[in-house]
Design an enzyme around this catalytic site. Structure first.
Site, PDB file in Angstrom:
ATOM      1  N   GLU C 144       0.825  -1.242  -0.059  1.00 45.89           N
ATOM      2  CA  GLU C 144      -0.323  -0.330   0.473  1.00 45.89           C
ATOM      3  C   GLU C 144       1.070   1.322   0.020  1.00 45.89           C
ATOM      4  OE1 GLU C 144      -2.488  -0.704   3.196  1.00 45.89           O
ATOM      5  OE2 GLU C 144      -3.888  -1.874   2.216  1.00 45.89           O
ATOM      6  N   GLU C 324      -6.511  -7.676  -1.190  1.00 48.68           N
ATOM      7  CA  GLU C 324      -7.126  -7.422   0.259  1.00 48.68           C
ATOM      8  C   GLU C 324      -8.714  -6.855   0.220  1.00 48.68           C
ATOM      9  OE1 GLU C 324      -4.854  -5.251   3.085  1.00 48.68           O
ATOM     10  OE2 GLU C 324      -3.006  -5.823   2.087  1.00 48.68           O
TER      11      GLU C 324
END
Ligand SMILES: [Zn+2]
Ligand SMILES: [Zn+2]
Ligand SMILES: [Zn+2]
Lengths: 643, 643, 643
Positions: C144, C324
């Site tokens: 991320e 995710e």
């Protein structure tokens, strides 16, 4: 012991030729106590090791000879300017990393050993000089610990202290890494000096890291206080008090209270309604001149419990005072309206009804300068009577007609836990979750039903005297309390939750998932927080706000959510799986009262009652007259009747 | 003197071969004045002591020869990058302790002596070169003092300067300790070098400490300006001007104005409505393309007063200009709508109606790059005419048909005091109390009634020309003003308060409690601030918002609150004990007008009037046509009629 | 290729004796992929240069032997504590100048060369050890990027890097001064080392200065990633992926994506609705358990485009995953409700419908401690099944019955440009202007009409496959896109604007004023931003919010504002001169669809459709059943039908 009144006074602020007249007027106003000294360090010790005692000797003598008992404060909340030259790094550091400078008050870091030595030194010197003085009838340590967010400091002194504290607690970094779950995100450390303070991290720091820092910070307050107490006890037999604040949860008041003889707090009903209590604008407008109708009572009951921590005369009654009672408009809230006429009387009587020994108004005469010049006193700055003076005198006269200090044993126990407040501050999970707010919601419901409440500490070991026990949001229930809850007999109800016993002491999730309290077969397996615009409807027409949990287990379901999930389940010990709104709290508690055979009332909005061992007191917080059993009670009215 | 128009121009932004054409088009547009130079330091002195004058010589010559009069600005608001290498510590420091870096503008600390020397140096050099140039018809010092919150700096230069300033003011720390009430909270100091800046304290710093720091900071602006003025006056006889901002109260404009010949201000009606004025959303939507219908007028009247401080031709008329007039959307407000067609004309005429000599549009051609590229000009960035250019030309033509500059003597005087703004900023006591807001509320009421207002400084000594004087929020009334107020004759009304003369000059409460102005026997004994959701009803149906005072004394009560406490009391000199809402202001002022025999109007929402010595001007700020004496005035319409 | 499911797993968090059982349960749940390792640095390299591989070897072996394909993450998002001792200055610095410390994650500055070397080192070592491991089927770089606002750092490393980057870009300070318009406000510099970072300036820094700093910062992310990719590619043939976040525009994902094989993103529908999407409270309440009905789709389409940047199998289909997928309540949003039953299935199917190859749930088992302990997984912390596990299994079974991965070629192209997001962040001109918000508004309108959308990068060179192209807010249209837009044929429509091609690449205003795209004869000559309480009515009953432009030119006007100014003008290539509200977007797009002969729907609130090459998928985001062609689709329902 008769109830008494007092006042806070600053002889150093006034020409000496006013003192005798002040003392006479105090006595005439019905005051027995006068608190002095707590901000006078620069006058006591104008230069390092150079003392000027004469003025204080004379002030004590003048007040004492007039018949007043003196509470003498240690002046450590306001170290003088020269202290910074001795200890340039004594300042606390805020969460943003900025030193919090000289120029107001509370400019010290609890972790700074140099300042801690200064605190012991000045306390010892003061106690040495006045410990045997017959006018000194009580001591106050420091002033309003934690006020202005001063419990937690992010200084290098705090860092070093925290690392040592952790080393003592965990003994090894392995143990700490396990306890905190540091393997998550590779936060593991191999040396206690690797551990930082939990501020200025990229995203949120590890919650147990934060919780331990909050525990450490609380311990530093208790240590600081304990050191002063030790110095005083060596030199004086007078009782020792600290004056706590309202809605202040950053340190464990029970721990501080355990070292003191009497708890006290500073009650500013109007200021607190303005600056630290939730409430819709129309609610705040309705009560803007009276204060929140339950907030004073909550703190009275809380600090009565804190007073018990110091060794109570009876289970119900810890010794406690109101050390500062708002008498008129204050200066520090966003908005500062004047009290409704009568409130300075009502507030005092409400404190007495909850068991206070003494209520001291803050302050004698309004100061004409400096930060609090707009803070009203019993006298105006031009030395004329301020409105509250007459109300003070009225209370003094009324005291004479009533029996001694006493409090009813309450039927409801509410467990309050500071560690839980820190835990949920570290890990709110929903922006509106706050431990004080949750406990206060439960308390307010009891008040609306006219119930008397005792607040208990988280290690309470005996609940047998209470037909109802409430324990919301207690993150990890202590062993003694667990045993006491487990023993809830038929005919009593212990209602715990939401969020109670759902964590370990390290703020992690236990397996089996909590609560783990026999015989309640129930586990919270899923938790959700709810935005303000939504709610969880219940099958009884009520609703949960903010928070809802999904419990599993064989515990009988007593109330369901509209979606069929349990809202309350269990037997005498039962779990509340959400945060009820006010009407739902009322419904739930009314049902429990009926179940255990406890009388309850439906009080009009603003009317509140509290029983002592001999009387029922009724208070009207509303701005209009309200009826109590056919009697009209005027706004700000106080009514009492023998039980 | 005929009214004139001008424009702000940046020859350094454009290829030199555009200059002549620009000059021609300016003249054709009816412009007489062109302001240049105020941001050009990096082009004038590209390296330390290395100057490039040729381009500026040619620019001045080109513009001047085209018939334009030039206002030449000192470039000190934007020191070049190399200046920081000479003076690394010249940057201001913000209240949070962070240096305010290079990369935009106003990156200097007024207290920094090194930069002060640079300011004198570049001013002297510029004045030396152009002081006798026949095209230079006026000077501008720096640019928009205080803009971007730059008056107050928390730098070490400021600290040192403040300590010296305090030493000079108080002579002894004893005197300072007494004046500030430093005994409170042990804040006493024994050396001026002990005194810090009033930022980053644990809780609020002592108010007089803050007030003195604000006074010091204001003095530094005045000193900075005075130094430039001295350099220019030695070398030039042209008048000297500064361009102030809107709703900027951080320095005393009267003090700066006293050193200047002409006051001017930068009028951005739409930007100011968006970013610095109170107003409900529907109000802001109604006027989003016109600006607040009273804000320009207020500042015109305020800066006319500031112009008087420099030595006025007449009591009513200080010399003043609009130095920057918004011509289209700006770039810097939260929202930047375009003006309604006609507003660039209306704004200019409104300035003239209030006595402006000159209105300069900002800027000539929209810059295609850098921070203000979305700020409209009279020309578009592609060199085409922007919408405002035609309106500018129309104004130029209309000027010809009207008489010379002139202003009516107003019937209402409104006292405005910068120190009071600082005092209440330091000690608001209620979150909504703000001196500008209070004075503007009074001013707006006058405007709604069609009254002409003169704004007066706090040391005004003669009010005899005004039937009505308003003096709200003047913390400590000066001796001359006190005398003038005391002399209010029958048939005139001086309405002072709320919060007027309730403090000493040290921002403490006097004994006897104020106001202390003969023959008004009245003292404010208690003050309360009111949250926005509440108000104090008056017996006449009106209400107070935000603020209410409890007066005592023998002054006859003229209006009561619904609770019976006085709302207005006194005779010709009377006290207003609260903050009226708008309709209540109207009722009160209408009554006073009737009492003193002053004609008033009931103007429709958005219609405003202002008289000169010869004409009545009517302006329609509304987005729809409005009627004036039967004449429909279109949106953005300007109407005038001979008096 | 069949669609597949996976899960994120942290073997280092659990006792080793759980691993085999976990692997078995994963396979039984229908999972094919397991992502591991991305936060495990402190376990892989507990001390500098001291490695512990055995546990990871065994974990990989256990998972792999159970039949799972492994995605192995580089652990650079969480450098261990000892890294700070090697590189004390590796921390990023926030915009306020404070280092962003250790104690959570992403605690590094992309510009720090020392940490960049560490990142290459650990990546090389990891790839060396596992590059040929048959169980490692994919790699993930870091985790991320940009999360927690970490793209931009104001450190000295960033300063030095930025100066070098500028020197390379501009070659001379003269060129830079011209490009930025530094003559404005004397901001000119004569040395690249004079240039600072654009933070902590007195007022806003120069916009092109900011834009270049944002470009530089984005480049550092791409460089950081490229370095890891190079190390992996030398040692492994498995595809390389990064997991992007939602509404994250601080770096150019197309540039990062160009170095990768597969794009992926982390989809948290409920968290994102709570913490980063606009929406009225009732809208947010309606969808609080489902997420925004268009946000997932937008990011699916966006990251499919980013996947194409890495070399796409077909024009429509870049390779992309959801790395995710939220399975239950999360911990990090202001409010964290649980998903409606069925949403964990719906979200997965929606991703597949948009062309995802793989959807991995985050995470396998909820961690009992540390920051994410309240983040649900497929298992509860006590190892029981969590609600989403059954939904996961259902998806796995349904996958079997459906054809392979595939996506329909969309009829609408939407151009999305990260540089424009930075430009408008630097220079919003109106507080509500935001490039994501604008593009998302256009996208949402397409969704409400049931249209399939392809998102295209700003250098798209061929639009011929799309009947409709939307390009709102593209500050400076690239040469290839300009050519493609210019070529819009009859029967197609390219609708650009507002604010499209109105700036040069240096964020200045071009002459002629833009857009400058043949054959559209139209120039935006004036721009205004509108406060929320106002709007610009259109003649068709619609309205513009936030933003309106005044175009000039001969382009035929297709829609007018109520004031007569053009709202849309042009031919097949046309300009939209404002920001339509939602109903106006619908009207405009419906008209365009009819014009080009594209079928559109009027979908009920919450119903959304997406076509693959073989099927039409219908999703019900509403909390009540909705009808699709007569079929009732339950809340959280997924319906598909063959095309
Ligand atoms: Zn170490
Ligand atoms: Zn000193
Ligand atoms: Zn240089």
């Amino acid at each position: 012991m008769k109830r008494t009144l007092g006042v806070c006074y600053y002889p150093e602020h006034w020409p000496e030729d006013l003192w005798a007249d002040d003392a006479t007027r105090m006595v005439r106003a019905g005051l027995s106590w006068v608190r002095i000294g707590e901000f006078a360090w620069s006058r006591i010790e104008p230069k390092p090791e150079t003392f000027d005692w004469e003025w204080l000797d004379r002030a004590i003598d003048t007040l004492g000879e007039a018949g007043l008992k003196i509470i003498l404060g240690t002046p450590t909340a306001t170290p003088p300017r020269w202290m910074l030259e001795k200890h340039p790094d004594m300042l606390a550091v805020d969460e943003q990393g900025r030193p919090r400078g000289f120029g107001s008050r509370r400019h010290y870091c609890f972790s700074h050993q140099g300042y801690r030595a200064e605190s012991r030194r000045i306390t010892a010197i003061l106690a040495e000089r006045y410990g045997a003085n017959r006018h000194i009838a009580a001591w106050q340590t420091d002033n309003e610990y934690a006020c202005h967010d001063t419990t937690r400091s992010y200084s290098s002194a705090a860092l070093a202290g925290f690392q040592t504290w952790l080393a003592q607690k965990y003994q090894s970094t392995d143990a700490l890494n396990r306890a905190w779950g540091n393997v998550f995100w590779s936060m593991e450390c191999d040396d206690f000096t690797d551990i930082g303070l939990p501020n200025l991290t990229v995203t949120e720091p590890n919650h147990p890291h934060v919780l331990d820092f909050y525990r450490y910070s609380s311990d530093m307050v208790a240590d600081f206080n304990r050191e002063q107490v030790a110095e005083i006890r060596e030199r004086s037999t007078a009782p020792i008090i600290h004056n706590y604040m309202g809605r202040e949860t950053s340190f464990d008041h029970f721990k501080v209270g355990a070292d003191l003889d009497i708890a006290s707090w500073d009650s500013y009903p109007i200021g607190f309604l303005s600056d630290r209590l939730e409430g819709a604008p129309d609610f705040k407008a309705r009560f803007m001149r009276q204060g929140h109708p339950d907030n004073q009572a909550f703190h009275h009951d809380l600090y009565r419990a804190v007073g018990r921590a110091g060794g109570a005369p009876s289970p119900a009654g810890g010794r406690w005072w109101v050390m500062e009672q708002q008498p008129g408009p204050v200066n520090w809230a966003p908005y500062n309206p004047a009290p409704l006429p009568g409130m300075a009387r009502l507030w005092a009587w409400e404190a007495f009804a909850h068991g206070a020994e003494t209520v001291c108004y803050f302050r004698w005469r309004q100061a004409p300068w400096a930060q609090e010049q707009m803070h009203a006193g019993l006298l105006r700055p031009d030395n004329e009577d301020a409105p509250a003076l007459a109300e003070c005198l009225q209370v003094a006269r009324e005291i004479e007609t009533l029996p001694d200090v006493g409090t009813a044993r309450a039927d409801v126990a509410l467990v309050f836990d500071y560690e839980s407040a820190w835990a949920w501050e570290a890990q709110p999970q929903g922006a509106d979750f706050d431990q004080f707010r949750l406990a206060f919601a439960a308390y307010r419901a009891c008040r609306r039903l006219g119930l008397n409440v005792d607040i208990l500490p988280p290690d309470a070991a005996d609940l047998s005297a209470y037909k109802i026990t409430l324990a919301p949001g207690i993150m990890s229930v202590s062993a003694p309390l667990k045993q006491a809850l487990a023993a809830t007999p038929e005919g009593h109800v212990a209602l715990i939750g939401p969020r109670t016993d759902t964590k370990t002491e390290h703020l992690s999730i236990p397996t089996p998932m909590g609560p783990n309290i026999d015989p309640l077969d129930l586990a919270v397996t899923l938790t959700e927080s709810i935005p303000p615009q939504a709610s969880i409807p219940l099958e009884n027409g009520g609703q949960f706000l903010h928070w809802r949990e999904v419990p599993e287990g064989s515990a009988p379901v007593l109330l369901r959510c509209a979606d069929g999930l349990p809202a309350i389940a269990g037997g005498p010990l039962r779990y509340l799986a959400g945060w009820p709104d006010d009407p739902t709290w009322d419904t739930i508690l009314r049902g429990v009262c009926d179940e255990v055979g406890l009388t309850h009332h439906t009080l009009p909005d603003g009317l509140r009652i509290r029983d002592t061992d001999t009387h029922r007191f009724v208070f009207n917080y509303a701005p209009e007259p309200l009826l109590w059993n056919g009697t009209a009670i005027p706004p700000a009215g106080v009514h009492w009747e023998a039980l």
